[in-house]
Motif scaffolding. Structure first.
Motif, PDB file in Angstrom:
ATOM      1  N   LYS A 169      55.025  39.616  -1.349  1.00  0.00           N
ATOM      2  CA  LYS A 169      55.784  39.998  -0.248  1.00  0.00           C
ATOM      3  C   LYS A 169      56.454  38.672   0.235  1.00  0.00           C
ATOM      4  CE  LYS A 169      52.257  42.792   1.765  1.00  0.00           C
ATOM      5  NZ  LYS A 169      51.066  42.196   1.025  1.00  0.00           N
TER       6      LYS A 169
ATOM      7  N   GLN B  42      62.105  36.526  -2.949  1.00  0.00           N
ATOM      8  CA  GLN B  42      63.255  37.066  -2.155  1.00  0.00           C
ATOM      9  C   GLN B  42      64.462  37.635  -3.441  1.00  0.00           C
ATOM     10  OE1 GLN B  42      64.777  33.759  -0.174  1.00  0.00           O
ATOM     11  NE2 GLN B  42      63.183  33.866   1.381  1.00  0.00           N
TER      12      GLN B  42
ATOM     13  N   ASP C 250      63.044  40.689  -5.202  1.00  0.00           N
ATOM     14  CA  ASP C 250      63.217  42.085  -4.230  1.00  0.00           C
ATOM     15  C   ASP C 250      64.570  42.449  -4.335  1.00  0.00           C
ATOM     16  OD1 ASP C 250      61.632  43.187  -2.402  1.00  0.00           O
ATOM     17  OD2 ASP C 250      62.619  42.437  -0.669  1.00  0.00           O
TER      18      ASP C 250
ATOM     19  N   ASP D  11      66.162  46.063  -5.189  1.00  0.00           N
ATOM     20  CA  ASP D  11      66.902  46.884  -4.017  1.00  0.00           C
ATOM     21  C   ASP D  11      68.587  47.264  -4.637  1.00  0.00           C
ATOM     22  OD1 ASP D  11      65.014  46.683  -2.560  1.00  0.00           O
ATOM     23  OD2 ASP D  11      65.816  45.697  -1.017  1.00  0.00           O
TER      24      ASP D  11
END
Ligand SMILES: Nc1ncnc2c1ncn2[C@@H]1O[C@H](COP(=O)(O)OP(=O)(O)OP(=O)(O)O)[C@@H](O)[C@H]1O
Ligand SMILES: Nc1ncnc2c1ncn2[C@@H]1O[C@H](COP(=O)(O)OP(=O)(O)O)[C@@H](O)[C@H]1O
Ligand code: SF4
Ligand code: SF4
Ligand SMILES: [Mg+2]
Ligand SMILES: [Mg+2]
Lengths: 353, 328
Positions: free
Chosen positions: A272, B194, B197, B201
């Motif tokens: 996360k 980040q 990720d 995407d």
């Protein structure tokens, strides 16, 4: 047993920021380290972790007295090292040594390995030439290098080998405390494992204490006894390793832990990311410095600075809501598959043979 | 089964040095399916960067591709002229590097650099149009207040932000393949999360394929559909990601797995790999891993093991894989 070796209280380093060429006016202050307290016991490893720029290396340099603190005290065996000078200071310096992150930049390219390792002994006037030569030989074998390496130059070595040279150099004067500033961050994982194993082995043999700076919490889990997490120049959580990994109390510690990708594709997607960027230490946010990125931030966090406070045995955190945060939801179980574990065991056995 | 976007066959890249010609990439066969991610792992010096530069045809003198084919949708890039290759780079294949600062020009604004990259592929677009598209590109990589960042210089950005700018530039012309060479190695774990990720995407949005080069097995596990493990210029193991971690075959892969400090367990000592990667001018005979391999036997010192399928869809270049068959 847990005799305190190093005790740091309220340590700070502020750099004035000036503008203007002719009449330089101070326009601000970089709070690189801003009120840090911790202690390291003899033979213990305290890890200092946090994102780039949070003040880890500055803390290291302060402890070693390579730079002057703006505030705070540093006690070594009870003696305030910021107040001693001359011979007493030199004697103290011998007992604290450093290993740097960058094995490429930290060794003098014009010195042979033997000269590099012997230099601190020379500086501190330890032994004669023959004794130093003998000691260099011992140290080389201690860190897993060969006697013939002594006459070579740093550029002839790989990153891992240079780090071994740096470690031998630090140990040459028999320190009690070694500050390791990201000693394995620049190395491949295979070489990192060699160096981590070496550091742990040396600690057991010589009762060394380490202040171990890292940004990788997985590495820290393998080397540290206690862990301090830094954010924008301050410690936000500090505790016994088991307690800190089992129940991290500060949202930032949790964010660091959940950002680590596990070497297990079955747990893909559990990483996360923490939103936002690290704010500048020039203008740290008011109240809790983490509030600009904290998923649990409330109104109070913007106004009131949370103090570091005791939350469990040897475990402190600086968060207003540490007691009422939801469970961390971090799952470290799982581990290796059956086949991988079986073959790794064979690998270990064959390697030991 | 998805169709392959890229197929590499028998690729060999050599460098001329004082001591003669050395081979940095030696007979590599790989494929990347459409819309999927191939992870390439190995220690530094194993040839990962030379391989990716070879795909881009960016290997500089004294290096050259000595043999093999790089087929992008069936078209061999190795034979293309430099003009044709310039067209391919950017519009079909793009690359991002480990150190964003070295690939961004410090004297130009972020906006200038992105619009220049776009102009190269669309010379007729107007300045306002390019500006708009560049700001949209910055927005796509989730840079906050992109219109302000457009006018800033690289040094005004954090490391993570710079890597986002690099990604924005690489993706400006919607390439079919993105080669990311250690894109997060220089970043903090939080920033790494980040960026990974973001890549995931963008892949879902555009359907591009990714070659992700890294030495971090955690990153591979997080991102890759398929994995190739490289050692000393060769692919030594290939399989789907699940099989690489669940059923690792090659002793080198085992050594890498054993070296990773894990959060889910704590060993007194980590299982390191002894020694280090041999440079291309001093490759050992036989299996190149044998001086470091705990399972090495006499035949390993003379015979170079070919990459062979050990179980379906899973290949390893080891004479003794799976190792339990030989363990006493
Ligand atoms: N001499 C200096 N003058 C002004 N600011 C400084 C100086 N030295 C360090 N700083 C600032 O202090 C902060 C802490 O720096 P430090 O090098 O201690 O970080 P770090 O935690 O070691 O980071 P890294 O993980 O990148 O090594 C940074 O914002 C840095 O820019
Ligand atoms: N210009 C060059 N001349 C000679 N050898 C080179 C050159 N560039 C790379 N190599 C060699 O090729 C090998 C593979 O390098 P590289 O692809 O950069 O490794 P990786 O990316 O896996 O770390 C290394 O041993 C390296 O020293
Ligand atoms: S004090 Fe508030 S902002 Fe700071 S960490 Fe705790 S909840 Fe988050
Ligand atoms: S072929 Fe031999 S030396 Fe090479 S990896 Fe297999 S067992 Fe080890
Ligand atoms: Mg530092
Ligand atoms: Mg590389």
């Amino acid at each position: 047993m847990s005799e305190t070796l190093l005790e740091v209280t309220g340590l700070a380093k502020h750099y004035p920021v000036r503008k203007g060429l002719i009449v330089a006016k101070q326009v601000g202050t970089v709070r690189a380290v801003d009120g840090v307290s911790f202690s390291v016991s003899r033979g213990e490893t305290l890890a200092l972790v946090g994102e780039s720029g949070c003040g880890k290396s500055t803390t290291a340099r302060l402890v070693l007295r390579l730079i002057e603190p703006s505030a705070g005290s540093i006690r070594f065996e009870g003696v305030d090292v910021t107040r001693i000078t001359g011979a007493a200071q030199r004697a103290m310096r011998r007992r604290m040594q450093i290993v740097f992150q960058d094995p490429y930049a930290s060794l003098n390219p014009r010195l042979t390995v033997a000269e590099t390792i012997a230099e601190p002994m020379l500086v501190h006037g330890i032994g004669d030439a023959a004794a130093r030569r003998k000691r260099v030989e011992e140290l080389l074998s201690l860190v897993g290098l060969r006697a013939f390496h002594a006459q070579r130059y740093p550029h002839e070595f790989s990153g891992g080998q240079r780090q071994r040279i740096g470690i031998a150099r630090a140990l040459s004067v028999q320190p009690d405390l070694v500050v390791c500033d990201e000693p394995v961050s620049a190395l491949d994982v295979s070489i990192q494992a060699q160096v981590v194993n070496l550091l742990k082995d040396l600690q057991r043999r010589f009762g060394l204490a380490y202040l171990f700076i890292a940004h990788d919490l997985a590495v820290v889990k393998h080397v540290a006894d206690r862990v301090a997490v830094m954010y924008l120049g301050q410690i936000v959580e500090i505790g016994d390793k088991r307690s800190l990994f089992a129940s991290p109390r500060h949202p930032y510690t949790r964010a660091l832990l959940s950002a680590i990708p596990h070497p297990d594709p079955e747990r893909r997607g559990q990483v996360k990311p923490l939103g936002g960027d690290l704010p500048s230490p020039l203008n740290p946010p008011p109240g809790c410095r983490f509030h600009t990125r904290c998923p649990f931030a409330q109104e109070r966090c913007r106004r009131e600075v949370p103090e570091l406070r005791r939350l469990g045995p040897g475990h402190d955190a600086a968060c207003h809501f540490a007691e009422t945060l939801p469970p961390a939801g971090l799952d470290f179980t799982g581990g290796l598959s059956e086949n991988a574990a079986k073959r790794l065991a064979l690998y270990a056995k064959a390697r030991a043979a | 089964m998805s169709e392959d976007l890229l197929r590499i066959e028998g690729l060999r890249t050599v460098f001329r040095t004082h001591g003669g010609e050395v081979t940095a990439v030696d007979g590599v066969d790989l494929s990347v399916p459409r819309g999927r991610t191939l992870g390439i792992v190995g220690e530094s010096g194993c040839g990962k960067s030379v391989l990716s530069l070879s795909i881009m045809r960016l290997v500089a003198h004294p290096g050259r591709i000595a043999a093999g084919r790089v087929l992008l949708e069936g078209r061999d890039l190795v034979g293309l002229s430099s003009a044709e290759m310039r067209q391919v780079r950017g519009s079909q294949v793009a690359m991002i590097f480990q150190e964003p600062m070295t690939s961004l020009n410090p004297v130009h604004t972020v906006g200038f650099q992105i619009t220049e990259a776009m102009r190269a592929h669309d010379p007729r677009a107007s300045a306002t149009e390019l500006r708009e598209r560049a700001i949209e590109a910055l927005n796509r990589v989730r840079i906050p207040s992109p219109d302000r960042r457009f006018d800033e210089y690289p040094h005004q950005l954090s490391g993570g932000m710079r890597q986002r700018v690099m990604i924005a530039m690489a993706l400006a012309c919607r390439p079919k393949l993105l080669i990311a060479d250690e894109p997060t190695t220089a970043l903090d774990v939080t920033v790494q999360a980040q960026i990974l990720d973001l890549l995931r995407d963008l892949q879902a949005e555009t359907g591009m394929s990714i070659i992700l080069i890294t030495h971090d097995l955690g990153v591979v596990a997080e991102m890759a559909d398929e994995v190739a493990v490289m050692y000393a210029g060769r692919v030594v193991e290939r399989a789907e990601a699940g099989a690489i971690f669940g059923d690792p075959m090659h002793p080198y892969t085992l050594g890498l797995l054993g070296s990773v400090p894990r959060l889910d367990e704590e060993r007194e000592t980590l299982l390191a790999i002894d020694g280090s990667v041999p440079p291309p001018f001093a490759l050992p005979k036989g299996c190149r891993f044998h001086p470091r391999c705990p399972f090495a036997a006499a035949e390993c010192k003379s015979d170079q093991p070919p990459l062979r399928e050990v179980v379906s869809g899973h290949s390893a270049a080891c004479l003794r894989a799976p190792v339990e068959a030989f363990a006493a």
